[in-house]
Scaffold this motif. Structure first.
Motif, PDB file in Angstrom:
ATOM      1  N   SER A 271      20.162  63.668 -12.630  1.00 41.16           N
ATOM      2  CA  SER A 271      19.240  64.326 -11.496  1.00 41.16           C
ATOM      3  C   SER A 271      19.776  65.836 -11.438  1.00 41.16           C
ATOM      4  O   SER A 271      20.643  66.367 -11.747  1.00 41.16           O
ATOM      5  CB  SER A 271      19.943  63.747 -10.131  1.00 41.16           C
ATOM      6  N   PRO A 272      18.413  66.688 -10.920  1.00 39.49           N
ATOM      7  CA  PRO A 272      18.845  68.023 -10.896  1.00 39.49           C
ATOM      8  C   PRO A 272      19.553  68.658  -9.819  1.00 39.49           C
ATOM      9  O   PRO A 272      20.166  69.558  -9.730  1.00 39.49           O
ATOM     10  CB  PRO A 272      17.471  68.713 -10.643  1.00 39.49           C
ATOM     11  N   GLY A 273      19.839  67.736  -9.076  1.00 39.04           N
ATOM     12  CA  GLY A 273      20.808  67.963  -7.714  1.00 39.04           C
ATOM     13  C   GLY A 273      20.981  67.039  -6.919  1.00 39.04           C
ATOM     14  O   GLY A 273      20.337  65.922  -6.819  1.00 39.04           O
TER      15      GLY A 273
ATOM     16  N   ASP B  13      20.453  66.804  -3.467  1.00 39.04           N
ATOM     17  CA  ASP B  13      19.344  66.485  -2.578  1.00 39.04           C
ATOM     18  C   ASP B  13      18.147  66.305  -3.101  1.00 39.04           C
ATOM     19  O   ASP B  13      16.995  66.507  -2.605  1.00 39.04           O
ATOM     20  CB  ASP B  13      19.268  67.602  -1.481  1.00 39.04           C
ATOM     21  N   ALA B  14      18.029  65.966  -4.543  1.00 37.35           N
ATOM     22  CA  ALA B  14      16.522  65.617  -5.129  1.00 37.35           C
ATOM     23  C   ALA B  14      15.893  64.524  -4.383  1.00 37.35           C
ATOM     24  O   ALA B  14      16.762  63.264  -4.189  1.00 37.35           O
ATOM     25  CB  ALA B  14      16.926  65.562  -6.617  1.00 37.35           C
ATOM     26  N   ASP B  15      14.693  64.339  -4.480  1.00 33.39           N
ATOM     27  CA  ASP B  15      13.978  63.015  -3.953  1.00 33.39           C
ATOM     28  C   ASP B  15      13.850  62.251  -5.384  1.00 33.39           C
ATOM     29  O   ASP B  15      13.780  62.799  -6.330  1.00 33.39           O
ATOM     30  CB  ASP B  15      12.675  63.597  -3.668  1.00 33.39           C
TER      31      ASP B  15
ATOM     32  N   VAL C  19      10.812  62.683  -7.389  1.00 29.89           N
ATOM     33  CA  VAL C  19      11.051  64.251  -8.242  1.00 29.89           C
ATOM     34  C   VAL C  19      11.876  63.896  -9.505  1.00 29.89           C
ATOM     35  O   VAL C  19      11.301  64.234 -10.712  1.00 29.89           O
ATOM     36  CB  VAL C  19      11.462  65.337  -7.288  1.00 29.89           C
ATOM     37  N   VAL C  20      12.899  63.113  -9.443  1.00 28.12           N
ATOM     38  CA  VAL C  20      13.691  62.840 -10.330  1.00 28.12           C
ATOM     39  C   VAL C  20      12.819  61.823 -11.632  1.00 28.12           C
ATOM     40  O   VAL C  20      13.000  62.061 -12.749  1.00 28.12           O
ATOM     41  CB  VAL C  20      14.899  61.801  -9.896  1.00 28.12           C
TER      42      VAL C  20
END
Length: 92
Positions: free
Chosen positions: A21-23, A25-27, A30-31
């Motif tokens: 995951s990029p972060g 709080d990612a949706d 989006v992932v």
């Protein structure tokens, strides 16, 4: 960061997928889109994949713990040296 996504797919069983995951709080969508190929497919395994359109709902979940075998009848771990000493026969 490695996260687990539960994919609810139309007409198929749910699938837990571990992805980067990029972060925090990612949706989930989006992932998923970030891991889809140019044709909109998500790789689920060596030979299995699904299209983004097949996924009805995606959510972050805690990965299921997989328990290993338990020792029965008083068996205990032993180190390699002990195991070799007990069953190793030196060549003559």
């Amino acid at each position: 960061m490695l996260v687990a996504l539960r994919l609810h797919r139309a007409g198929r069983p749910d699938y837990d997928l571990a992805v980067e995951s990029p972060g925090e709080d990612a949706d989930p969508w989006v992932v998923l889109r970030a891991h889809a190929d140019t044709e909109g497919r998500i790789v689920l395994g060596d030979r299995e994949w699904c299209r983004l359109e097949e996924i009805v709902h995606a959510e972050f979940v805690e990965p299921k713990r997989v328990e290993g075998p338990e020792f029965e009848r008083g068996l205990q771990d032993e180190d390699v040296a002990d195991a070799l000493d007990e069953s190793y026969e030196r060549p003559r």
